[in-house]
Design an enzyme around this catalytic site. Structure first.
Site, PDB file in Angstrom:
ATOM      1  N   ASP A   7      67.402  42.912  39.651  1.00 48.18           N
ATOM      2  CA  ASP A   7      67.798  44.214  40.286  1.00 48.18           C
ATOM      3  C   ASP A   7      67.304  44.117  41.734  1.00 48.18           C
ATOM      4  O   ASP A   7      66.234  43.358  42.039  1.00 48.18           O
ATOM      5  CB  ASP A   7      67.103  45.393  39.584  1.00 48.18           C
ATOM      6  N   GLU A   9      66.374  46.717  45.594  1.00 50.04           N
ATOM      7  CA  GLU A   9      66.276  48.023  46.307  1.00 50.04           C
ATOM      8  C   GLU A   9      66.743  47.677  47.538  1.00 50.04           C
ATOM      9  O   GLU A   9      66.418  46.545  48.219  1.00 50.04           O
ATOM     10  CB  GLU A   9      65.064  48.577  46.117  1.00 50.04           C
ATOM     11  N   HIS A  57      63.553  55.062  45.614  1.00 51.42           N
ATOM     12  CA  HIS A  57      62.512  54.187  45.327  1.00 51.42           C
ATOM     13  C   HIS A  57      61.340  54.546  45.845  1.00 51.42           C
ATOM     14  O   HIS A  57      60.371  53.737  45.474  1.00 51.42           O
ATOM     15  CB  HIS A  57      63.242  52.758  45.693  1.00 51.42           C
ATOM     16  N   HIS A 154      62.831  54.604  41.261  1.00 49.55           N
ATOM     17  CA  HIS A 154      63.459  53.079  41.123  1.00 49.55           C
ATOM     18  C   HIS A 154      62.625  52.038  41.560  1.00 49.55           C
ATOM     19  O   HIS A 154      61.847  52.310  42.632  1.00 49.55           O
ATOM     20  CB  HIS A 154      64.871  53.007  41.659  1.00 49.55           C
ATOM     21  N   ASP A 159      63.068  47.976  36.777  1.00 48.74           N
ATOM     22  CA  ASP A 159      64.191  48.365  36.333  1.00 48.74           C
ATOM     23  C   ASP A 159      65.120  47.020  35.768  1.00 48.74           C
ATOM     24  O   ASP A 159      65.704  46.991  34.938  1.00 48.74           O
ATOM     25  CB  ASP A 159      65.320  48.642  37.390  1.00 48.74           C
TER      26      ASP A 159
END
Length: 241
Positions: A7, A9, A57, A154, A159
């Site tokens: 994942d 960001e 986030h 997040h 995640d």
């Protein structure tokens, strides 16, 4: 089979508009078991993070100011992923950002994700299994009884860990959990998971949580199943499973 659940960001929604990656989180699966190996890194994007992204986030420009740029971590990150199947929720988004970073890097060793890794998109998989339903990560956690209570914001590593559990449940479950222990585990190449995120402790899934449930037939059920197949074979002459 080696898989890396990944994942990211980012500073915003579209790398074509100049947005960059600010966090990468990966956990390793081998033969459908979490090995405890992981990669985690915050990245200085060399640009401002959109306010809307910060609301998602919580990672601020000030927090990223002293972090390495992508060029400094690219070899370590890509080496960790190389040869694996990447398991990503909404893969075109994350792969698009990684490919954009690799293009900016201009390193002939790392051309693009597809040249070094396979990709499995769990969003596509979820839509095939659950058409017409919500298939974001929170909805899948609820559907498959995966604990996401720590996911108020997040975060790439959290995640990725949650997605690993969801993926395993969605594709048949797993029998063993082996998670990294402690707040400062070493990843590939000695990369350490940082002990804070935007000034707070990194939120990890509890390492001592109960293993995911796997239902197996009892010996009696297996015997009854074989008996039924025998009856069908006698009555039909041939069965097709």
């Amino acid at each position: 089979m080696r898989q890396v659940v990944l994942d990211t960001e980012t500073t915003g929604l579209d790398p074509k508009s100049g947005h960059r990656i600010i966090e990468i989180g990966c956990v390793e699966l081998v033969n459908r078991k979490l090995t405890g190996r992981h990669y985690h890194q915050y990245i200085n994007p060399q640009r401002q993070v959109d306010d809307g992204a910060i609301e998602v986030h919580g990672i601020t420009n000030e927090y990223l100011a002293d972090k390495p740029v992508f060029a400094q971590i690219a070899d370590e990150f890509m080496t960790f992923c190389e040869g694996a199947e990447l398991v990503i929720h909404n893969a075109p988004f994350d792969v698009g950002f990684i490919d954009a970073e690799l293009r900016l890097l201009g390193n002939p060793r790392w051309r693009n994700v597809s040249a070094h890794c396979g990709v499995l998109d769990t969003l596509t998989l979820a839509r095939e299994k659950h058409p017409g339903q919500k298939n974001n990560l929170d909805a899948l956690c609820k559907r498959y009884f995966v604990d996401n209570s720590q996911r108020d914001l997040h975060g790439a590593l959290l995640d990725a860990e949650i997605l690993a559990d969801v993926y395993l449940m969605m594709t048949g479950g797993q029998t063993d959990l082996v998670l990294a222990q402690g707040d400062s585990q070493e990843g590939e190449g000695g990369n350490k998971v940082e002990s804070e995120t935007a000034g707070e402790a990194i939120r990890r899934l509890p390492a001592d949580r109960a293993p995911l449930l796997v239902a197996r037939a009892t010996p009696q059920e297996a015997e009854a199943h074989q008996s039924m197949l025998g009856l069908l074979e006698k009555s039909a002459g041939k069965h097709f499973w």
